[in-house]
Write an enzyme that holds these catalytic residues in place. Structure first.
Site, PDB file in Angstrom:
ATOM      1  CG  ASP A  78     -23.823   0.274 -11.360  1.00 29.06           C
ATOM      2  OD1 ASP A  78     -22.795  -0.101 -10.747  1.00 29.06           O
ATOM      3  OD2 ASP A  78     -24.822   0.723 -10.780  1.00 29.06           O
ATOM      4  CG  ASP A  86     -24.374  -3.078  -5.984  1.00 34.11           C
ATOM      5  OD1 ASP A  86     -24.842  -3.920  -5.223  1.00 34.11           O
ATOM      6  OD2 ASP A  86     -23.178  -3.084  -6.367  1.00 34.11           O
ATOM      7  CG  ASP A  95     -27.977   3.181  -9.692  1.00 34.63           C
ATOM      8  OD1 ASP A  95     -26.813   2.803  -9.899  1.00 34.63           O
ATOM      9  OD2 ASP A  95     -28.442   3.337  -8.547  1.00 34.63           O
TER      10      ASP A  95
END
Length: 217
Positions: free
Chosen positions: A8, A10, A166
């Site tokens: 990922d 961001d 995240d």
């Protein structure tokens, strides 16, 4: 040992929240809406910029959301690297994985042109095999299509692949793609979210990702 790691963007590789929040506030202010504190944005991002705008201004019509998106993109395209920074240890982790011939890819819900610009800016020397983001032709995560697209561009057995993110969105994406999921604790969402999503692994530092990649199953 893993042969391909899908990251990922961001909240995983880069702390982008200040630029995202600033761009969103710019769009809101331009249309006469109230701005939000930057601390509110970690829970608004993660599902693409349309969903971000809908969360930032839930009473807006579809047409108003379109206008906000246009203003956001015009601003963000020019300012997407102003305040964004790699998390500590990320550059070293990516280099170590690359030096050990582990392929790296990015799969993000950020619109693809911005994702590529940001990756090129912060990691010009890292040879990512794919940098994929949100497009009109592909659904956003947690739909696994983006992981399948990475695997199509760089064929790798699923058992030798893992997806790192995240949030629960990334954990669910990996689960649907039938690859190992790794949740990171330094991003935008709390560790409780990763646990509730049943992440296969939870790591507290980029160095832990290296250890997982080298681990023999």
């Amino acid at each position: 040992m893993k042969k391909l790691i899908i990251f990922d963007l961001d909240g995983t590789l880069l702390d982008t929240i200040a630029d995202l929040g600033t761009a969103c506030n710019h769009a809101l202010e331009a249309k006469g809406y109230h701005k939000h504190p930057l601390a509110a944005y970690p829970y608004m991002v993660g599902n693409g910029i349309r969903k971000l705008m809908e969360r930032a201004q839930p009473d807006a019509s579809a047409e108003e959301i379109d206008e906000l998106l246009t203003i956001f993109r015009e601003y963000y395209d020019e300012h997407c690297t102003d305040l964004t920074r790699p998390y500590p240890g990320i550059q070293e982790m990516l280099q170590q994985l690359t030096d050990n011939h582990i392929a790296l890819a990015v799969a993000t819900n950020k619109y693809e042109s911005a994702a590529k610009k940001i990756i090129d800016h912060f990691f010009p020397d890292i040879p990512f095999v794919a940098v994929l983001g949100q497009t009109d032709e592909r659904p956003t995560k947690p739909d696994p299509s983006i992981d399948f697209a990475v695997l199509l561009s760089h064929p790798t057995p699923k058992a030798e692949t893992m997806h790192v993110g995240d949030s629960a969105v990334d954990i669910e994406t990996a689960r649907r793609a039938c690859i190992d999921s790794v949740g990171v604790t330094w991003g935008f969402r709390p560790i409780t979210e990763l646990r509730k999503a049943y992440a296969d692994h939870i790591v507290c530092s980029p160095a832990d990702i290296v250890k997982l990649a080298f681990k023999n199953d």
